[in-house]
Design a protein around this motif. Structure first.
Motif, PDB file in Angstrom:
ATOM      1  N   ALA A  20       0.849  -1.195   0.000  1.00 26.30           N
ATOM      2  CA  ALA A  20       0.000   0.000   0.000  1.00 26.30           C
ATOM      3  C   ALA A  20       0.882   1.242   0.000  1.00 26.30           C
ATOM      4  O   ALA A  20       1.645   1.477   0.937  1.00 26.30           O
ATOM      5  CB  ALA A  20      -0.910   0.003   1.236  1.00 26.30           C
ATOM      6  N   TYR A  21       0.797   2.039  -1.068  1.00 26.11           N
ATOM      7  CA  TYR A  21       1.520   3.303  -1.167  1.00 26.11           C
ATOM      8  C   TYR A  21       0.472   4.407  -1.284  1.00 26.11           C
ATOM      9  O   TYR A  21      -0.274   4.464  -2.268  1.00 26.11           O
ATOM     10  CB  TYR A  21       2.444   3.316  -2.388  1.00 26.11           C
ATOM     11  CG  TYR A  21       3.447   2.180  -2.401  1.00 26.11           C
ATOM     12  CD1 TYR A  21       4.560   2.213  -1.563  1.00 26.11           C
ATOM     13  CD2 TYR A  21       3.270   1.090  -3.249  1.00 26.11           C
ATOM     14  CE1 TYR A  21       5.479   1.172  -1.570  1.00 26.11           C
ATOM     15  CE2 TYR A  21       4.195   0.041  -3.259  1.00 26.11           C
ATOM     16  CZ  TYR A  21       5.290   0.094  -2.410  1.00 26.11           C
ATOM     17  OH  TYR A  21       6.196  -0.944  -2.423  1.00 26.11           O
ATOM     18  N   THR A  22       0.384   5.270  -0.285  1.00 28.49           N
ATOM     19  CA  THR A  22      -0.660   6.298  -0.273  1.00 28.49           C
ATOM     20  C   THR A  22      -0.054   7.669   0.000  1.00 28.49           C
ATOM     21  O   THR A  22       1.031   7.795   0.573  1.00 28.49           O
ATOM     22  CB  THR A  22      -1.717   5.999   0.807  1.00 28.49           C
ATOM     23  OG1 THR A  22      -1.082   5.989   2.109  1.00 28.49           O
ATOM     24  CG2 THR A  22      -2.394   4.646   0.552  1.00 28.49           C
ATOM     25  N   ALA A  23      -0.783   8.707  -0.439  1.00 28.97           N
ATOM     26  CA  ALA A  23      -0.426  10.096  -0.157  1.00 28.97           C
ATOM     27  C   ALA A  23      -1.693  10.931  -0.300  1.00 28.97           C
ATOM     28  O   ALA A  23      -2.607  10.568  -1.066  1.00 28.97           O
ATOM     29  CB  ALA A  23       0.655  10.591  -1.108  1.00 28.97           C
ATOM     30  N   GLU A  24      -1.731  12.043   0.399  1.00 26.95           N
ATOM     31  CA  GLU A  24      -2.926  12.899   0.345  1.00 26.95           C
ATOM     32  C   GLU A  24      -2.805  13.860  -0.832  1.00 26.95           C
ATOM     33  O   GLU A  24      -1.862  14.643  -0.927  1.00 26.95           O
ATOM     34  CB  GLU A  24      -3.086  13.679   1.642  1.00 26.95           C
ATOM     35  CG  GLU A  24      -4.372  14.510   1.668  1.00 26.95           C
ATOM     36  CD  GLU A  24      -4.585  15.232   2.986  1.00 26.95           C
ATOM     37  OE1 GLU A  24      -5.295  16.262   2.977  1.00 26.95           O
ATOM     38  OE2 GLU A  24      -4.036  14.770   4.013  1.00 26.95           O
ATOM     39  N   VAL A  25      -3.808  13.815  -1.725  1.00 25.81           N
ATOM     40  CA  VAL A  25      -3.850  14.688  -2.888  1.00 25.81           C
ATOM     41  C   VAL A  25      -5.279  15.217  -3.018  1.00 25.81           C
ATOM     42  O   VAL A  25      -6.239  14.433  -2.995  1.00 25.81           O
ATOM     43  CB  VAL A  25      -3.454  13.933  -4.178  1.00 25.81           C
ATOM     44  CG1 VAL A  25      -3.502  14.880  -5.373  1.00 25.81           C
ATOM     45  CG2 VAL A  25      -2.068  13.317  -4.058  1.00 25.81           C
ATOM     46  N   LEU A  26      -5.402  16.532  -3.154  1.00 24.03           N
ATOM     47  CA  LEU A  26      -6.714  17.175  -3.290  1.00 24.03           C
ATOM     48  C   LEU A  26      -7.660  16.798  -2.155  1.00 24.03           C
ATOM     49  O   LEU A  26      -8.852  16.551  -2.345  1.00 24.03           O
ATOM     50  CB  LEU A  26      -7.343  16.810  -4.637  1.00 24.03           C
ATOM     51  CG  LEU A  26      -6.581  17.270  -5.896  1.00 24.03           C
ATOM     52  CD1 LEU A  26      -7.246  16.739  -7.149  1.00 24.03           C
ATOM     53  CD2 LEU A  26      -6.500  18.791  -5.940  1.00 24.03           C
ATOM     54  N   HIS A  28      -7.806  14.082  -0.292  1.00 22.98           N
ATOM     55  CA  HIS A  28      -8.151  12.665  -0.103  1.00 22.98           C
ATOM     56  C   HIS A  28      -6.894  11.810  -0.176  1.00 22.98           C
ATOM     57  O   HIS A  28      -5.918  12.171  -0.842  1.00 22.98           O
ATOM     58  CB  HIS A  28      -9.141  12.191  -1.182  1.00 22.98           C
ATOM     59  CG  HIS A  28     -10.456  12.929  -1.146  1.00 22.98           C
ATOM     60  ND1 HIS A  28     -11.470  12.625  -0.263  1.00 22.98           N
ATOM     61  CD2 HIS A  28     -10.904  13.971  -1.900  1.00 22.98           C
ATOM     62  CE1 HIS A  28     -12.497  13.433  -0.467  1.00 22.98           C
ATOM     63  NE2 HIS A  28     -12.177  14.268  -1.461  1.00 22.98           N
ATOM     64  N   ASP A  29      -6.954  10.665   0.534  1.00 20.07           N
ATOM     65  CA  ASP A  29      -5.855   9.696   0.424  1.00 20.07           C
ATOM     66  C   ASP A  29      -5.960   8.984  -0.909  1.00 20.07           C
ATOM     67  O   ASP A  29      -6.999   8.401  -1.243  1.00 20.07           O
ATOM     68  CB  ASP A  29      -5.932   8.677   1.563  1.00 20.07           C
ATOM     69  CG  ASP A  29      -5.472   9.276   2.888  1.00 20.07           C
ATOM     70  OD1 ASP A  29      -4.719  10.261   2.853  1.00 20.07           O
ATOM     71  OD2 ASP A  29      -5.879   8.763   3.956  1.00 20.07           O
ATOM     72  N   ARG A  30      -4.840   9.003  -1.670  1.00 20.61           N
ATOM     73  CA  ARG A  30      -4.816   8.370  -2.991  1.00 20.61           C
ATOM     74  C   ARG A  30      -3.874   7.160  -2.956  1.00 20.61           C
ATOM     75  O   ARG A  30      -2.881   7.159  -2.232  1.00 20.61           O
ATOM     76  CB  ARG A  30      -4.332   9.353  -4.064  1.00 20.61           C
ATOM     77  CG  ARG A  30      -5.062  10.687  -4.042  1.00 20.61           C
ATOM     78  CD  ARG A  30      -6.510  10.575  -4.462  1.00 20.61           C
ATOM     79  NE  ARG A  30      -7.149  11.889  -4.548  1.00 20.61           N
ATOM     80  CZ  ARG A  30      -8.401  12.090  -4.929  1.00 20.61           C
ATOM     81  NH1 ARG A  30      -9.175  11.061  -5.264  1.00 20.61           N
ATOM     82  NH2 ARG A  30      -8.906  13.319  -4.975  1.00 20.61           N
ATOM     83  N   ASN A  31      -4.190   6.164  -3.774  1.00 21.33           N
ATOM     84  CA  ASN A  31      -3.369   4.951  -3.857  1.00 21.33           C
ATOM     85  C   ASN A  31      -2.412   5.031  -5.043  1.00 21.33           C
ATOM     86  O   ASN A  31      -2.793   5.511  -6.117  1.00 21.33           O
ATOM     87  CB  ASN A  31      -4.255   3.715  -4.003  1.00 21.33           C
ATOM     88  CG  ASN A  31      -5.125   3.496  -2.779  1.00 21.33           C
ATOM     89  OD1 ASN A  31      -4.698   3.760  -1.662  1.00 21.33           O
ATOM     90  ND2 ASN A  31      -6.344   3.034  -2.976  1.00 21.33           N
ATOM     91  N   PHE A  32      -1.196   4.522  -4.828  1.00 11.93           N
ATOM     92  CA  PHE A  32      -0.174   4.550  -5.875  1.00 11.93           C
ATOM     93  C   PHE A  32       0.432   3.163  -6.048  1.00 11.93           C
ATOM     94  O   PHE A  32       0.428   2.340  -5.124  1.00 11.93           O
ATOM     95  CB  PHE A  32       0.915   5.573  -5.532  1.00 11.93           C
ATOM     96  CG  PHE A  32       0.389   6.975  -5.375  1.00 11.93           C
ATOM     97  CD1 PHE A  32       0.278   7.802  -6.483  1.00 11.93           C
ATOM     98  CD2 PHE A  32      -0.017   7.455  -4.136  1.00 11.93           C
ATOM     99  CE1 PHE A  32      -0.219   9.086  -6.351  1.00 11.93           C
ATOM    100  CE2 PHE A  32      -0.521   8.732  -4.000  1.00 11.93           C
ATOM    101  CZ  PHE A  32      -0.630   9.558  -5.118  1.00 11.93           C
TER     102      PHE A  32
END
Length: 791
Positions: A20-26, A28-32
């Motif tokens: 699970a690779y996540t970061a907050e964008v706009l 919301h937490d987004r998945n990468f």
């Protein structure tokens, strides 16, 4: 754009379910999909560029992985199951062919070989710059495959296991980049040259200083993308070389471009008068054009050598009891039975167990006459069964098939380079250093005399004397020559052999199987009256069943006897124990010439407990075309070294007009004869086909195995004629001489041009644009001269 949680929010690739690779964008937490995309997204947000994700219309490219993640990916190559497809095991060593992206010249190959050789466990590295492949042999106990690929990445090259489709895709991608860079450079060169021509030739009638300045700025704008995009290939090559503490031909190229562009920018900003933007664009365009021509010629040669891969089918029909199943050809294992219908391609090496057919083996031998094969005969993957259905038993997995062995041996051929190639590589290193030194001294001298011209004269020196043509002189010729021979059914295992062939003085030939068909017939026969014909035949069939000698096919019996203590004595005969009795079969030399007198010239004897009980006169016929082939070798001395009887050897020597012949030789005596010839400073080429020829093949300066040779003979040979005929031997001699001549022409031209142009450049008589044209034409002449070997 809409993304599901299973897709990477940055690039759109599928996410890994176990990471699970996540970061907050706009908000919301987004998945990468990977840490690379996660890191890029975080950087975009941290720098206030988050609106990119809100207004973009398509996914971004997948981000590069950090070193740790990349290393984790590379470690997958260490999986033994994954390696089954592309790693060859040879005793305790591992071998692999790697496709290497980023190779541009001979210096790249030198750099890769030196850097990889420093790894503990590397046994041999050979880079074929023409095919952009590296052949690596390593000890898996000391270094892993992932570490080898990781080292390649550290010095600026991307490597991955060679697979035909991936390699072709890599070539297509590289060609696309070439065309893009070349197209941009060509377009901008035309525009800049029109602007500069108008200024130099005063075509706009007394152009004002403001108009000249305006033209300079337009030329700068047009030149900048050419410098930073089209010319990037040269800068990366120079950086890689300097990081490895060496210099290559990209170093003076980079210096010339950098100095000229920087000076042009300075002149434009300060409203000066001299700029050479058109020379920069032309330099980059013509240099890219010469490298593109080299790239195309290398690919053409590579296609000729690798065309055999396209003949291997993807699937095969496996016989499993009464059922037929389709499976991948690369999954076939020894012992399986495969059905091949009429007109189909044989998927793998094997032996016919049922049926008969004519086989088209032209893709291997270059001979288009079909070969008749029946039960017991060997067939090879990639050949075509023309008539009737046959069933074959697999003898080798696909990666060990003859086709793949040929391709591997071609890569190994570049591991040993001719003296001319080594001299050219070393000379180009020294030449670059000399060019940089002369350029520096030239600048210093002219700065004392005419400071305003010193910079441009130095640039002219750097450009005019760039040793690109010298670096291309040898590898392009060798690649084209090896490819041309391969197309004609000749496999060269060592590239330096071509140089030795051109200097050959003596052609030594084995008789049986090389000059003759090896298809023996019994002319006369005698045996002791105490033995019956049936007993003799069963004993001979039992002994010869385990022999590779051509006469073994003359003795067949339905019920073989029990055989123990079997042994082959190379060059003499065979022996074994049957029903507690010791039997020996061989020539008179095997019995110390203590043989009975027969009413005919016997050459094969059978003994039981040291007593001769039977004798045969066996002979074979000369191969078709051998006499015409040998007649063409007027400049070399021809001799026969044979273990056969005097009568048989003398007959063949007389029919073929051989200069000298030696008979009844043991392998050791053959070896001594070759050493004797070599002691008189003569180069000797030896042709052989049997186990007894292996030692003398290894001793000879050049060794050649004919198509019907045993495996051990082929292993010892430098050149393999894939056809059992000798027709292609003359092609080897002719092309070897042509190759040596072309290499010398290339080097003479490259050195001659540089020596001629250097004083002109140093004296200031050569403008930068003149130097650009001369250097590019010099490189292209070398490339096109080498491609003549493909014809």
């Amino acid at each position: 754009m809409q993304y599901s949680p299973e897709q990477c929010y940055h690039c759109g690739q599928p996410n890994q379910p176990d990471h699970a690779y996540t970061a907050e964008v706009l908000g919301h937490d987004r998945n990468f999909c990977c840490p690379g995309c996660q890191a890029v997204a975080t950087a975009i947000v941290d720098n206030g560029l988050e609106d990119y994700y809100q207004f973009r219309t398509e996914s971004a490219e997948q981000a590069s992985l950090p070193d740790a993640a990349m290393l984790s990916r590379l470690q997958m190559y260490d999986d033994p199951q994954l390696q089954e497809d592309f790693v060859v095991h040879n005793n305790d060593a591992h071998e692999i062919q790697l496709t290497v992206e980023g190779i541009t010249c001979a210096a790249c190959g030198w750099l890769i070989e030196k850097q990889l050789s420093r790894l503990n466990g590397i046994r041999q590295v050979s880079v074929n710059i023409a095919q952009r492949r590296a052949w690596v042999k390593w000890d898996n106990q000391h270094v892993s495959l992932s570490a080898i690929i990781q080292r390649l990445r550290k010095i600026g090259y991307k490597g991955f296991p060679f697979q035909a489709d991936d390699h072709e895709a890599s070539y297509a991608a590289e060609q696309k980049r070439f065309i893009q860079k070349l197209g941009l450079a060509g377009l901008m060169t035309m525009q800049v040259m029109m602007l500069m021509a108008a200024m130099y030739f005063d075509l706009l009638d007394n152009m004002s200083a403001q108009m000249q300045q305006y033209f300079h700025w337009i030329a700068l704008v047009l030149t900048t993308p050419v410098v930073f995009y089209s010319g990037s290939t040269f800068y990366l090559g120079a950086i890689n070389a300097l990081q490895a503490r060496t210099v290559n031909m990209d170093v003076p190229v980079t210096l010339a471009i950098g100095v000229t562009y920087t000076a042009g920018v300075y002149t434009t900003v300060t409203a000066g008068s001299d700029v050479y933007f058109e020379s920069i664009c032309m330099f980059i365009f013509l240099l890219l054009l010469s490298r593109f021509a080299e790239h195309r010629s290398r690919h053409k040669a590579m296609q000729i050598s690798a065309n055999m891969l396209q003949y291997i089918p993807m699937t095969a029909t496996v016989v499993d009891g009464d059922t037929l199943n389709s499976c991948l050809a690369k999954r076939l294992q020894p012992g399986q039975t495969v059905m091949v219908k009429a007109g189909e391609v044989i998927p793998v090496d094997g032996t016919i167990v049922d049926g008969r057919a004519t086989i088209d083996e032209s893709m291997l031998t270059g001979e288009f006459t079909p070969v008749f094969k029946q039960v017991g005969d060997q067939v090879f993957g990639g050949t075509i069964s023309q008539r009737q259905t046959i069933y074959i038993r697999v003898t080798n997995p696909l990666k060990y098939s003859l086709v793949n062995q040929i391709l591997r041996m071609q890569s190994e051929a570049m591991a040993t380079r001719p003296r001319l190639a080594l001299a050219a590589d070393k000379l180009s290193q020294y030449f670059v250093t000399a060019v940089l030194t002369v350029a520096a001294l030239t600048y210093w001298y002219w700065y004392q005399q005419q400071p305003e011209d010193a910079l441009w004269i130095m640039v002219a020196v750097l450009v005019a004397t760039c040793p690109c043509a010298l670096g291309l002189a040898t590898p392009t010729a060798l690649t084209c020559a090896v490819a041309s021979l391969n197309k004609q059914g000749v496999l060269v295992k060592r590239a330096d052999v071509l140089e030795a062939v051109a200097d050959c003085d003596v052609l030594a030939l084995d008789k049986t199987g090389t000059l003759t068909d090896g298809k023996f017939s019994i002319v006369n026969h005698w045996h002791e009256t105490a033995w019956t014909q049936n007993q003799i035949d069963r004993i001979m069939a039992t002994l010869e069943a385990r022999s590779e000698h051509p006469i073994s096919s003359l003795f067949n019996a339905d019920n073989l006897l029990s055989l123990t203590d079997f042994e082959i004595i190379p060059g003499q005969g065979i022996r074994g124990t049957i029903e507690s009795k010791q039997y020996k079969v061989g020539s008179s030399a095997f019995f110390n010439n203590d043989v009975p007198v027969t009413p005919f010239s016997a050459n094969v004897y059978l003994a039981c407990n040291q007593t001769i009980i039977a004798a045969w006169q066996i002979s074979d016929s000369i191969k078709p075309g051998v006499k015409d082939t040998l007649r063409q070798f007027t400049e070399v001395k021809k001799i026969i070294l044979s273990g056969d009887t005097q009568a048989n050897v003398e007959r063949v020597a007389r029919d073929l007009q051989i200069d000298e012949f030696h008979f009844a030789l043991t392998p050791r005596q053959k070896l001594e004869k070759v050493s004797e010839i070599q002691s008189s400073s003569m180069r000797i080429m030896m042709l052989g086909d049997g186990i007894n020829d292996a030692p003398v093949l290894a001793q000879s300066d050049i060794s050649v195995a004919v198509g019907n040779a045993t495996d051990i003979a082929k292993t010892s040979a430098d050149i393999i004629l894939l056809s059992p005929q000798l027709d292609s031997l003359n092609k080897v001699f002719c092309l070897a001489r042509r190759t040596k001549s072309v290499i010398r022409q290339n080097m003479a031209w490259a050195l001659g041009y540089n020596l001629l142009v250097l004083p002109l450049a140093v004296s200031g008589l050569l403008a930068p644009w003149m130097a650009v044209i001369g250097m590019s034409i010099s490189s292209m002449i070398v490339v096109f001269n080498s491609t003549r070997l493909l014809r």
